[in-house]
Scaffold this active site. Structure first.
Site, PDB file in Angstrom:
ATOM      1  N   HIS A 266      28.601  39.330  36.829  1.00  0.00           N
ATOM      2  CA  HIS A 266      28.235  40.745  36.911  1.00  0.00           C
ATOM      3  C   HIS A 266      28.497  41.525  35.625  1.00  0.00           C
ATOM      4  CE1 HIS A 266      32.266  42.572  37.794  1.00  0.00           C
ATOM      5  NE2 HIS A 266      32.534  41.424  38.385  1.00  0.00           N
TER       6      HIS A 266
ATOM      7  N   ASP B  26      36.353  41.476  33.044  1.00  0.00           N
ATOM      8  CA  ASP B  26      35.853  41.355  34.424  1.00  0.00           C
ATOM      9  C   ASP B  26      34.567  42.145  34.511  1.00  0.00           C
ATOM     10  OD1 ASP B  26      35.332  41.441  37.124  1.00  0.00           O
ATOM     11  OD2 ASP B  26      37.199  42.415  37.692  1.00  0.00           O
TER      12      ASP B  26
ATOM     13  N   GLU C 120      28.484  44.739  41.325  1.00  0.00           N
ATOM     14  CA  GLU C 120      29.374  43.821  42.047  1.00  0.00           C
ATOM     15  C   GLU C 120      30.602  44.564  42.529  1.00  0.00           C
ATOM     16  OE1 GLU C 120      32.683  40.848  42.512  1.00  0.00           O
ATOM     17  OE2 GLU C 120      32.573  42.639  41.290  1.00  0.00           O
ATOM     18  N   GLU C 121      31.110  45.441  41.670  1.00  0.00           N
ATOM     19  CA  GLU C 121      32.378  46.128  41.973  1.00  0.00           C
ATOM     20  C   GLU C 121      32.235  47.134  43.110  1.00  0.00           C
ATOM     21  OE1 GLU C 121      35.101  45.199  40.823  1.00  0.00           O
ATOM     22  OE2 GLU C 121      34.845  44.366  38.800  1.00  0.00           O
TER      23      GLU C 121
ATOM     24  N   ASP D 149      33.186  34.497  37.997  1.00  0.00           N
ATOM     25  CA  ASP D 149      33.932  35.753  37.910  1.00  0.00           C
ATOM     26  C   ASP D 149      35.301  35.440  37.324  1.00  0.00           C
ATOM     27  OD1 ASP D 149      34.633  38.478  38.277  1.00  0.00           O
ATOM     28  OD2 ASP D 149      33.365  38.587  40.049  1.00  0.00           O
TER      29      ASP D 149
ATOM     30  N   HIS E 144      41.453  44.639  36.278  1.00  0.00           N
ATOM     31  CA  HIS E 144      41.122  46.037  36.604  1.00  0.00           C
ATOM     32  C   HIS E 144      41.971  47.044  35.818  1.00  0.00           C
ATOM     33  CE1 HIS E 144      38.449  45.600  40.408  1.00  0.00           C
ATOM     34  NE2 HIS E 144      38.184  44.694  39.490  1.00  0.00           N
TER      35      HIS E 144
END
Lengths: 329, 357
Positions: free
Chosen positions: B67, B176, B208-209, B231, B315
């Site tokens: 992603h 990410d 995606e998130e 991922d 994150h």
């Protein structure tokens, strides 16, 4: 339009039991559409064909409201309940429930009222029965909250504004629309309050190129509200984001450009809790450009949901404007 | 391919979920020479197709997914000239105080996330993370200018320079899953000099998130025979136990669990063994939370595998990883794809190729 709104909000229609609402809308739309059908999940799909060369657009407003279902009746005739959708617990005590056949019952809780119930398990309903045998309701029966439509100055209050006000806006747009190049599928959807399930299958079946949900949104204009910039009376809200989805940037632009062209007031909306039919429509098949026209509403999911009548009228104008011209962004 | 340079570019680009355009352009430019066709679908997925070549295309296909989108912030209110924000995707709000940001208003504006001086905090407040409703952005501009330039719904990205640490480690924002995207580029470049009979759809996915939206619709649209999602996984670091993490600089981790088809798992393991690519195992007994979770249940079901590239501090804007793990992931996928044959199709019980979507 107020008569239409009153008729719609006072109708009975918790998720999965939308028949009475559907009958009202079907009667109003009859003769104004090219095709009207009900699909397997109960969605009412009203097609207004365009003059050609436009897009296939799906408008989705949900017919269902939050409600209650009887789960047990005790020896003295009190009934216990489960929730259909996100009922605001604190508002139940002292309210009244209404069943599909018109039976009315009192909602109360074991804590004798004062502070409201801690859990739904502590709530019960009193139908006036004294035993299971003379209870007018049985396990599995469904109720909505009983509360009439009221006008408070320029504001309208009722149960089920979420989302009968959206149904009213979509229906009025259908009636007001003149010539359009677009084929517009007005979907009056089912089961939004339990996961946007009606819109999910309607979108798969219709395969629209563009979709717009018409639903309520919260406001930040009441005492001690969390920061949120939407207010009653400042115009329809153009959704940018909610907890379930990001509006397609193109759809957002299309809505803003139309509002500006028609000199209609509008607000931009970022909602941190809740979502709409656009959430499931967006990921249908290989993806659909979806957005949401929101009607600012106070006290959502309580028996006294409040909207501003001018916001409602401007929402209709915005929707008619969007649907009547070629879609562009 | 200069993986470090590509990751630097990808990492420093802004591409919050739903607004991945800048990243899409970079990806497309990077893989342009290695794909036959490019397409951007309705929601914004970039689909790069390499047709099977050798001996002839079987019509079978594999979808790779990584992603492009990143977590970020969005303006939900503006009070006294200070924009208030909420998150897009699961940003770790404890890490936001004192960060530099870019407010994507009518033009890009530099800003900072301010905080109350510790001197004026009560002891109780000092102990607690600052809640969303107290976070605000300072652009330095007067209130009237902010109102003109910044609107509700404008996006805010964290501003973070890519940093090369020592010994092949790098740090920055949005590894990410831009690291996964970089691994797709590595894979495609290698495939360009390999033989493969299956069609390859390398999909740089969106959103995606915010709920695996891109992979959901791309898998439906492409209807591939099999899929691999790449991922990031929790790399070993202080404070995270060994059984919750995978090793750094030890190759990608192959997920084991309901999201992964046993034969995909076996074939990927065998490929890694054969070509001596380090491969770890990662036990994921439930939802993988990756694009693979969506791909697996598209249409009538798609045999899927999930690869995780080890990453620390997920994150946050200082995500840290080893560059070699990206290259190993790309290489494993390329060799796996090159080995896809009729025997494997039979193993999976695939009928003749579904053909191009």
């Amino acid at each position: 339009m107020k008569d239409l709104i009153k008729k719609l909000v006072e109708a009975f229609g918790p998720s999965g039991y939308e028949d009475q609402v559907r009958a009202i809308i079907q009667a109003e739309a009859a003769g104004k559409a090219d095709e009207i059908r009900t699909d397997n999940l109960g969605n009412l799909i009203v097609l207004k064909k365009g003059s050609g060369g436009g897009e296939r657009i799906m408008i989705s407003a949900h017919m269902d409201e939050i409600g209650l279902m009887v789960s047990y009746i005790d020896k003295k005739g009190f009934a216990r309940i489960g929730n259909i959708g996100g009922i605001a617990l604190a508002t139940l005590t002292g309210s009244r429930a209404r069943f599909a056949d018109g039976t009315i019952a009192v909602l109360y809780n074991e804590k004798d009222g004062w502070m409201g119930p801690g859990t739904l398990a502590e709530c019960f309903i009193d139908t006036g029965a004294t035993s299971p045998e003379d209870s007018p309701v049985k396990v599995g029966d469904v109720a909505c909250i009983h509360r009439p439509f009221e006008e408070l100055g320029g504001r309208l209050v009722s149960k089920a504004m979420d989302d009968r006000i959206g149904c009213a806006v979509a229906l009025q747009a259908l009636l007001d629309m003149a010539e359009s190049p677009n084929d517009v599928y007005f979907v009056f959807s089912t089961q939004e309050e339990v996961g946007c399930r009606g819109a999910m299958v309607a979108a798969f079946g219709i395969e629209p190129e563009v979709a717009v949900a018409v639903d309520v949104t919260l406001t930040g204009d009441i005492p001690l509200a969390k920061p949120m910039s939407v207010e009653l009376g400042k115009g329809p809200a153009v959704k940018v984001k909610d907890a379930g989805m990001l509006a397609h940037p193109g759809v957002k632009k299309w809505m803003v450009a139309t509002a500006e062209k028609l000199a209609l007031p509008y607000q931009l909306e970022v909602l941190t809790g809740g979502t709409t039919d656009a959430y499931t429509i967006q990921t249908s098949r290989d993806g659909i450009a979806a957005g949401c026209l929101s009607i600012p509403t106070r006290y959502v999911h309580s028996p006294s949901e409040m909207v501003d009548y001018n916001d409602v009228l401007n929402s209709v104008k915005l929707l008619v404007g969007m649907l009547s011209a070629p879609v562009s962004w | 391919m200069d993986t470090v340079a590509l990751l630097r570019k990808l990492s420093q680009a802004s591409g919050i979920s739903g607004y991945e355009g800048e990243v899409r352009d970079i990806v497309r430019q990077a893989i342009e020479p290695f794909a036959d066709e490019f397409r951007t679908d309705t929601l914004g997925n970039l689909i790069a197709t390499r047709r099977g070549t050798e001996p002839v295309s079987t019509g079978h296909s594999i979808m790779l997914a990584a992603h492009m989108d990143e977590i970020g912030l969005i303006v939900k209110d503006i009070k006294d000239g200070f924009p208030r924000v909420t998150d897009v995707g699961g940003i770790d709000y404890r890490t936001l105080l004192g960060q530099e940001v870019i407010v994507h208003g009518q033009r890009d504006l530099p800003g900072v996330i301010g905080s109350r001086p510790p001197h004026v905090l009560s002891a109780a407040d000092y102990e607690k993370p600052v809640p969303w409703d107290m976070l605000f952005i300072d652009t330095g501009l007067p209130q009237e200018t902010v109102t003109q330039l910044v609107h509700i719904g404008d996006l805010v990205t964290l501003r973070r320079e890519f940093l090369e640490l020592s010994e092949g480690y790098v740090s920055g924002k949005t590894f990410d899953d831009r690291a996964g995207v970089a691994s797709l580029a590595v894979c495609l470049e290698l495939l360009a000099s390999m033989k493969h009979s299956w069609d390859v759809y390398a999909v740089s996915t969106i959103q995606e998130e915010t709920g695996l939206k891109g992979a959901t619709v791309a898998a439906f649209g492409l209807n591939p025979d099999i899929g691999i999602a790449v991922d990031v996984g929790f790399g070993a670091q202080p404070g995270v136990s060994e059984n919750e993490s995978i090793k750094m600089n030890a190759g990608p981790a192959l997920a084991i669990g309901p999201n992964v088809h046993p034969r995909m798992q076996a074939r990927l393991s065998a490929t890694a063994d054969k070509f001596e690519i380090p491969l770890q195992k990662e036990v994921i007994p439930g939802g993988s939370g990756t694009d693979g979770w969506a791909i697996q249940v598209a249409r009538s079901g798609i045999p899927t595998a999930v690869l995780s590239i080890p990453l620390r501090y997920m994150h946050t804007s200082v995500e840290t990883m080893h560059i070699k793990d990206i290259e190993r992931t790309g290489r494993l996928m390329a060799l796996f794809i090159s080995g896809l044959d009729d025997a494997f199709a039979n193993e999976l019980g695939l009928e003749g190729g579904k053909g191009a979507a």
